[in-house]
Structures are given as C-alpha cells and as structure tokens.
Design an enzyme around this catalytic site. Structure first.
Site, PDB file in Angstrom:
ATOM      1  CG  ASP A 142      -2.024   1.018   1.125  1.00  0.00           C
ATOM      2  OD1 ASP A 142      -2.526   1.230   0.006  1.00  0.00           O
ATOM      3  OD2 ASP A 142      -2.412   1.589   2.153  1.00  0.00           O
TER       4      ASP A 142
ATOM      5  CD  GLU B 247      -6.429   4.392   4.522  1.00  0.00           C
ATOM      6  OE1 GLU B 247      -5.762   3.857   3.625  1.00  0.00           O
ATOM      7  OE2 GLU B 247      -5.936   4.759   5.610  1.00  0.00           O
TER       8      GLU B 247
ATOM      9  NE  ARG C   7       4.514  15.546   9.957  1.00  0.00           N
ATOM     10  CZ  ARG C   7       3.895  14.528   9.374  1.00  0.00           C
ATOM     11  NH1 ARG C   7       3.563  13.460  10.072  1.00  0.00           N
ATOM     12  NH2 ARG C   7       3.598  14.571   8.093  1.00  0.00           N
TER      13      ARG C   7
ATOM     14  CE1 TYR D 193       3.331   7.626  12.598  1.00  0.00           C
ATOM     15  CE2 TYR D 193       1.899   7.616  14.516  1.00  0.00           C
ATOM     16  CZ  TYR D 193       2.719   8.300  13.632  1.00  0.00           C
ATOM     17  OH  TYR D 193       2.937   9.639  13.796  1.00  0.00           O
TER      18      TYR D 193
ATOM     19  CG  HIS E 164      -4.388  10.892   2.307  1.00  0.00           C
ATOM     20  ND1 HIS E 164      -5.395  10.947   3.251  1.00  0.00           N
ATOM     21  CD2 HIS E 164      -3.574   9.863   2.683  1.00  0.00           C
ATOM     22  CE1 HIS E 164      -5.206  10.002   4.157  1.00  0.00           C
ATOM     23  NE2 HIS E 164      -4.109   9.327   3.841  1.00  0.00           N
TER      24      HIS E 164
ATOM     25  CB  THR F 221      -6.319   7.888   1.392  1.00  0.00           C
ATOM     26  OG1 THR F 221      -6.432   6.890   2.413  1.00  0.00           O
ATOM     27  CG2 THR F 221      -7.585   8.719   1.365  1.00  0.00           C
TER      28      THR F 221
ATOM     29  NE  ARG G 259      -7.763   6.890   9.205  1.00  0.00           N
ATOM     30  CZ  ARG G 259      -7.032   6.875   8.104  1.00  0.00           C
ATOM     31  NH1 ARG G 259      -5.726   6.670   8.185  1.00  0.00           N
ATOM     32  NH2 ARG G 259      -7.584   7.071   6.926  1.00  0.00           N
TER      33      ARG G 259
ATOM     34  CD  GLU H 142      -5.681   2.640  -0.285  1.00  0.00           C
ATOM     35  OE1 GLU H 142      -4.900   1.953  -0.991  1.00  0.00           O
ATOM     36  OE2 GLU H 142      -5.566   2.739   0.955  1.00  0.00           O
TER      37      GLU H 142
ATOM     38  CE1 TYR I 233      -0.514   9.115   3.897  1.00  0.00           C
ATOM     39  CE2 TYR I 233       1.728   9.958   3.997  1.00  0.00           C
ATOM     40  CZ  TYR I 233       0.426   9.994   4.430  1.00  0.00           C
ATOM     41  OH  TYR I 233       0.055  10.901   5.398  1.00  0.00           O
TER      42      TYR I 233
ATOM     43  CG  ASP J 219      -5.682  -0.558   3.244  1.00  0.00           C
ATOM     44  OD1 ASP J 219      -5.937  -1.705   3.663  1.00  0.00           O
ATOM     45  OD2 ASP J 219      -4.592  -0.004   3.424  1.00  0.00           O
TER      46      ASP J 219
ATOM     47  CD  GLU K 277      -7.626  13.265   3.582  1.00  0.00           C
ATOM     48  OE1 GLU K 277      -7.188  14.231   2.939  1.00  0.00           O
ATOM     49  OE2 GLU K 277      -7.744  12.119   3.103  1.00  0.00           O
TER      50      GLU K 277
ATOM     51  CE  LYS L  82      -3.629   2.087   7.068  1.00  0.00           C
ATOM     52  NZ  LYS L  82      -4.459   2.832   6.117  1.00  0.00           N
TER      53      LYS L  82
END
Length: 426
Positions: A132, A205, A148, A250, A139, A356, A243, A207, A134, A239, A370, A259
């Site tokens: 998978d 997600e 962040r 993670y 996204h 995503t 969260r 995809e 990113y 997927d 999101e 996941k």
C-alpha cells in the site's frame, strides 16, 4: 473518446461494462460448478472457459492450457501483455454486433452467457503480496497538517519517493464481505496507559489498486519505461483503517494491526488497455524526481470515484466523497519502479494500491479522518444523524468509472459492512 463499437448484447449507456471495457473476474454459477474466469458485458458474465473449450482461443497463448478453468487469474496474468491483448481482441471480436460466431450460435450462447445475478463473484486473484502506497499529496498534506501542523505537513522524503508499506495479503477480501471491527491497543491523549478494546475510530480509505502480471526476477529492477507492462488491470480498493490503533502503534515502523484486519477489493479487474482513452497528465512534480522515477508522457487516468454510506436508519446511500484517480502525485509506473529498484521481485497476482485518493476540495477527501478533520467537523447525514467515524452496521460502497461519449468504462463497486467486534478476550 467517441466510439461506435457495439455489441450484439444490449448494454445500457450507464452500464460500467460495455464492449469497450470487458473486465476480468472469477465467478461460480449459483446453479453449481467450479470457479472459472469470465468477463463482464452489460448485465452478463461471459464464460471464457466455455469459449476456450469451443476453440475460440486457438490462435492465442492460452490455447490448450485450461487457463480460464482456474479459480484465479494468476496463470493468465503471468502470460504477459501480448497474450492479454490477443485474448481481449478475440473476445471483443466475438461480442461485436456484426460478428455471427457467438451471436448466432445458440448452444454456445446458452453455455457461455450467464446473467450476472445468477453467479457468485469471487476474489479475482491469489494475492501473494500486498503493498500500500501513500501517493496522494492532498491526503498526505492534510494528515500531516492535522498531526504536525501546516509548516511540517509533508515529511522531508515525501516529494522525492513514493512512500509505501507492506500490507497483509491474507486479509484481502472480495466486495460484499463483512468486516469485523478490530480489537487492539489505543492510548487516548488523556490516558496514562494504553487501553485494549474495539477500535473507536474505524475508517475507510478510498483507493485503487493494480494487479501485477509477469513480475520480475529477484535482484532485477523494473525500469520505469517498462513498468506499465507489469500492470494487468485495476481494481477498486477500500483499505479499512483503525485510526486510534494506528496512532499508538505506528512509530517507528508504521501500520500493523490498524491495517491488517481487512482490505476489500472489487471483483472485476479492468484491463489497463480499456483505460487508455482516459489517460491524462498527473500533477506537476516539484522537485523533479531522480532519473529512475522520471516518466515520459502522461501517467495518470481520469477515473471518477465516489464513496457512498448506508447504515441503520439510512434508507438510501449517501454520497460522502467524490474524488478522481488523476489527483495522485505519484503514478503507478513510478510506484512500480521504486518498489523494484532495490531488486524486490514482484510476482503474478501481487496487489499494489495507491493509498487514500483525496482531491483539493472538501467533498473530494478520501477518508473519514479528512472528511471530519480528525473528528472536529462531524459529517452531516440526510437523516439528521452525524458521523465522525464508522459505526457498527454502516456499509461503505466505493464505485468508479471513466466517462466516454455515450459509454462508461467502470469498475462496478466494492462494498463492505461493519460488524461489531468480537468479545474482548481481555
């Protein structure tokens, strides 16, 4: 993208499966029999094993090999693009309105054409590995901003390489399979220690994925100029993501339990060749990628995508997202080239997915994280309810298509309903 090509089988202009498409899948008649390979045409499934038995593929690489009598597409995918093109051309010829070979053969039509509601659609491939990515800048920027701040939204490597992780192939399931809410560890911000229990922040997600054909030898990379030769076809992918489990687990190695409990894919695999009329340029890449990732020509496709939500108390499906595959920053070819540049060997049936797919507007965001901006902006439903995350009983449906003039090349849909978690073993 105007086409006058027509099948002797009547196909509604809104159907996802005209003669221009002919996606491959694995099916089993509800009346009984072994799984075998077919293509979708209108509201029918055309049995390729029956056509093969009747001798209609004698001039192709599949002749005499029972390729279409198998319960997965793997053997066919391993043959490579030349074989795929010849088979596809032969099937299109047999389905043409002005071709009598199948049209006027009542016995063969009865054996080979199944109403789609009379078959069970199965997982189309035996998936050995699943990766998978990113690959959506929208996204990645949105998620980075949430966690962040805007100034540090993208990690320093993001615009230099396609970020990805190795997923779990054993839990890839076909559309219509229920998805059990996962259990795991979570650590809420106000908790002193992690908690164990059902995920409280279950997400979808949006995809697309692609199935690998012949693959490459261990130690040999796939040059970007040859990367698309590895793509047999594309599928819709959901997927599923927990969260809250992901946020705790993670670092430093990435997703794990968040996941690996389920990834849903559509049963129909749309050949890359069917998407060629809809090829477009992707976003401008700045800075320019390193030479091994530089792709000549357009590497994106104009594939419209929608996500619908139903559930207890929601009588009709509500569209909660509308995005497009062309928004991806990193192309499929770039993802394959990067995946193999260190010598990783891809094999027939491997699944690679985009990550995503989000767009630039609020209604084009590809996940609940999101759409609700990490729970601060609840999603308003038509029945007056709100959603922050998926609830038990909710069903997510993803669909996608390319719009031609007077026809569509579509993927059908991938659906999954959320079941309550198993009893807490703790």
């Amino acid at each position: 993208m105007v086409s006058t090509e027509r099948s002797f089988i009547e196909v509604d202009p809104q159907s996802h499966f005209p003669i221009h498409n002919l996606p491959y899948g694995v099916f089993r008649p509800l009346s009984g029999g072994d799984p075998r390979i077919g293509v979708a045409i209108g509201s029918y499934v055309l049995d390729l094993a029956a056509l093969d038995k009747a001798g209609h593929f004698h001039a192709t690489a599949v002749a005499g090999k029972d390729i279409f009598s198998q319960p997965s597409l793997n053997a066919f995918m391993a043959l490579g693009r030349t074989a795929w093109r010849k088979v596809r051309a032969q099937v299109q010829q047999l389905l043409r309105a002005d071709e009598p070979a199948l049209r006027d053969d009542a016995v063969l039509r009865a054996a080979a054409l199944h109403p789609i509601h009379d078959v069970e659609l199965l997982l189309p491939a035996q998936i050995g590995d699943y990766t998978d990515f990113y690959a959506s800048k929208y996204h990645a920027s949105n998620v980075g901003t949430m966690f962040r701040g805007k100034e540090n939204a993208l990690m320093p490597n993001w615009t230099h390489l396609p970020v990805g992780y190795h997923g779990r192939a054993s839990s890839v399931v076909v559309s219509g399979t229920d998805v059990r809410r996962p259990l795991g560890q979570m650590k809420p911000a106000d908790a002193q220690a992690p908690l164990f229990g059902p995920s409280r922040q279950l997400d979808f997600e949006l995809e697309l994925g692609w199935l690998i054909g012949p693959g490459n030898e261990l130690g040999q990379s796939v040059p970007i100029e040859q990367a698309e030769e590895q793509i047999f076809g594309l599928v819709l992918v959901n997927d599923w993501s927990a969260r809250d489990i992901q946020a705790w687990e993670y670092q430093p190695l990435g997703p794990f339990l968040a996941k690996n409990f389920a990834t849903s894919i559509s049963p129909w695999v749309v050949p890359l060749e069917a998407l060629e009329p809809f090829r477009v340029a992707g976003p401008e890449q700045e800075p320019a990628p390193l030479p091994y990732l530089q792709q000549a020509g357009a590497g994106a496709f104009d594939i419209q995508l929608q996500v619908g939500l139903t559930g207890e108390g929601i009588e009709t499906s509500q569209t909660i997202s509308a995005s497009n595959f062309k928004y991806l920053y990193w192309s499929m070819a770039q993802q394959i080239a990067h995946h193999t540049v260190g010598g990783c060997n891809l094999r027939p049936g491997d699944l690679l997915a985009s990550g995503t797919i989000s767009g630039p507007t609020k209604d084009s965001l590809g996940c609940m994280l999101e759409l609700t901006w990490r729970g601060t902006e609840p999603l308003q439903l038509h029945n007056g309810e709100q959603r922050i995350w998926l609830e038990d009983g909710d069903e997510v449906s993803i669909t996608g298509w390319c719009q031609g003039e007077g026809y569509r090349v579509g993927f059908g849909e991938v659906t999954g309903r959320v079941l309550p978690a198993h009893d807490n073993p703790a």
